[in-house]
Design an enzyme around this catalytic site. Structure first.
Site, mmCIF file in Angstrom:
data_model
loop_
_atom_site.group_PDB
_atom_site.id
_atom_site.type_symbol
_atom_site.label_atom_id
_atom_site.label_comp_id
_atom_site.label_asym_id
_atom_site.label_seq_id
_atom_site.Cartn_x
_atom_site.Cartn_y
_atom_site.Cartn_z
ATOM 1 N N HIS A 215 12.034 7.001 30.742
ATOM 2 C CA HIS A 215 10.795 6.212 30.647
ATOM 3 C C HIS A 215 9.561 6.973 31.107
ATOM 4 O O HIS A 215 8.442 6.489 30.949
ATOM 5 C CB HIS A 215 10.938 4.861 31.371
ATOM 6 N N CYS A 339 5.828 0.407 48.474
ATOM 7 C CA CYS A 339 5.364 -0.894 48.917
ATOM 8 C C CYS A 339 6.599 -1.586 49.488
ATOM 9 O O CYS A 339 7.618 -1.674 48.837
ATOM 10 C CB CYS A 339 4.897 -1.602 47.655
HETATM 11 C C1 LIG Z 1 10.169 11.769 41.388
HETATM 12 C C2 LIG Z 1 10.901 10.532 41.004
HETATM 13 N N1 LIG Z 1 12.213 10.443 41.256
HETATM 14 C C3 LIG Z 1 12.941 9.376 40.899
HETATM 15 C C4 LIG Z 1 12.370 8.295 40.265
HETATM 16 C C5 LIG Z 1 13.221 7.125 39.863
HETATM 17 O O1 LIG Z 1 13.451 7.149 38.476
HETATM 18 P P1 LIG Z 1 13.858 5.809 37.679
HETATM 19 O O2 LIG Z 1 12.638 4.949 37.655
HETATM 20 O O3 LIG Z 1 14.229 6.272 36.312
HETATM 21 O O4 LIG Z 1 14.997 5.197 38.400
HETATM 22 C C6 LIG Z 1 10.992 8.330 39.997
HETATM 23 C C7 LIG Z 1 10.338 7.163 39.359
HETATM 24 O O5 LIG Z 1 9.219 6.811 39.697
HETATM 25 C C8 LIG Z 1 10.242 9.481 40.361
HETATM 26 O O6 LIG Z 1 8.934 9.573 40.111
#
Ligand SMILES: Cc1ncc(COP(=O)(O)O)c(C=O)c1O
Length: 404
Positions: A215, A339
């Site tokens: 996503h 948050c």
């Molecule tokens: C650096 C980082 N790691 C992990 C995640 C988690 O990914 P997911 O939303 O696909 O679980 C995010 C999502 O914001 C992220 O920016």
């Protein structure tokens, strides 16, 4: 229609991915079935895996499809820890400050449930983990380190880590490295074979695992992947049908894989041009903010940062006041930080970079993406002076905030 400048949180789905996804959902077939309907599903799945593997520079067998970045990170960290510390001789996990909560909460869970000895590594004032700091921590760990993990590019402040050098240090100590590339994927070229070769990684040392999420590149929410080197061994999180090298059991999500691949292919093709375009927009935005608010602090590295990331501290303002005021003016941005129960926390990333709590509360992230135009940047710069004036007047509240 509000101006969307929060692409780091999630970015709009690409039309190609949406079309491919909805078409694929109409097809029946479990890729594990023997009959030809199942085998056709398997073919579509494996073609998608090949595309995803190309986008990461690895072999298709090394792509484990998951439900997203969070699952990939959990699988890599718990899986490597459980496997390497099975006899209790390698309890140490080396983790830089300022990681995403998917990492922080996973290693803290391992510490409280499975005896992990989590050692936090220092960041410099730009948010960088210096290879020398990792080297020193690995020397101190002796033979007891299970795994090192590091975020490729920080999702808040945008700093890009020296992954080849960090992988080289891990390879020298014969320790596996996991990289959280969720924020970097689609914005920086990623080639795991090249990183392994250049860093001298052999067998299960150096870079062996890397997490990504669909996503963040115009694919659907709920689909991700873990690059897992064929030489790395992990204990699975889930047990069942033994799919995907026995590492991730469960009927495979063919439509999700197709949609992921349909986003990955154009994202990789467009990456060089898109990098230049976003860097120019980002630099114009930073310049505009510096002209509007002379005492603003630009956080992170000026040189080594994600093309679409601009992250600021506004002295005397609450980041969340700015966020709400900008939202009222029709511009969606983020503080970038977590948050808890509806109460914004001070940025743990800025705190890991040595900033005090006040600075960590005045943070604002503006993240650009594929659909961002110059008009969006101008709309933000037009809305900022009013929002800043009001947020500054409101000042910093004296409420007590939980520190991590
Ligand atoms: C650096 C980082 N790691 C992990 C995640 C988690 O990914 P997911 O939303 O696909 O679980 C995010 C999502 O914001 C992220 O920016």
């Amino acid at each position: 229609m509000s101006v969307y400048l929060d692409h780091a949180a999630t970015t709009p789905m690409r039309a190609e991915s949406l079309t491919a996804y909805t078409e694929a959902l109409a097809h029946i077939g479990n890729p594990a079935s023997i009959h030809s309907t199942g085998q056709r599903a398997k073919q579509r799945l494996e073609e998608s895996r090949e595309t995803i593997a190309r986008s990461l520079g690895c072999d298709p067998i090394e792509v484990i499809l998951t439900s997203g970045g969070t699952e990939s990170i959990n699988l890599a960290l718990k899986g490597l820890f459980w496997s390497r510390n099975a006899d209790g001789t390698r309890p140490i996990m080396l983790v830089p400050g300022g990681e995403h909560h998917a990492t922080i909460d996973t290693v803290e869970w391992l510490a409280s449930h499975d005896g992990a000895d989590v050692r936090w590594l220092p960041l410099d004032d730009e948010g960088m983990l210096q290879p020398a700091a990792l080297d020193q921590a690995l020397t101190e760990a002796g033979d007891a380190c299970a795994v090192v993990t590091v975020i490729h590019a920080n999702n808040e402040v945008g700093t890009v880590q020296p992954i080849v050098e960090l992988s080289r240090v891990c390879a020298r100590y014969d320790v596996p490295l996991h990289v959280d590339a969720v924020a970097a994927y689609g914005h920086l070229p990623i080639d795991v074979a090249d990183i392994r070769t250049r860093s001298g990684a052999v067998a299960a040392s150096g870079l062996v695992a890397l997490s990504v999420s669909a996503h963040k590149i115009g694919g659907p929410v709920g689909v991700g992947a873990l690059y897992l080197s064929r030489s790395a061994t992990v204990e699975p999180l889930m047990h069942g049908g033994g799919q995907q090298r026995d590492v991730r059991s469960g009927t495979q999500d063919v439509a999700g894989a197709i949609a992921f691949a349909a986003a990955a292919e154009p994202a990789m093709r467009e990456l060089p041009d898109e990098t230049r375009r976003l860097e120019a927009l980002r630099d114009a935005l930073i310049e505009g903010v510096e002209q509007t608010v002379p005492d603003v602090v630009v956080n992170g590295s000026r040189q080594n940062r994600l093309p679409g990331n601009a992250h600021f501290s506004f002295p005397g303002c609450e980041g969340d006041s700015l966020l709400f005021l900008l939202d009222m003016a029709g511009v969606a941005v983020s503080t970038g930080s977590a948050c808890q129960a509806g109460i914004p926390e001070p940025s743990h990333v800025l705190q890991a970079m040595g900033r005090d709590e006040k600075e960590a509360r005045g943070a604002l992230r503006v993240s650009l993406g594929r659909t961002t135009t110059r008009d969006d940047v101008d709309a933000f710069l037009t809305a900022l002076p009013g929002a800043h004036r009001q947020a500054h007047k409101a000042g910093l509240s004296d409420r007590d905030v939980t520190r991590r």
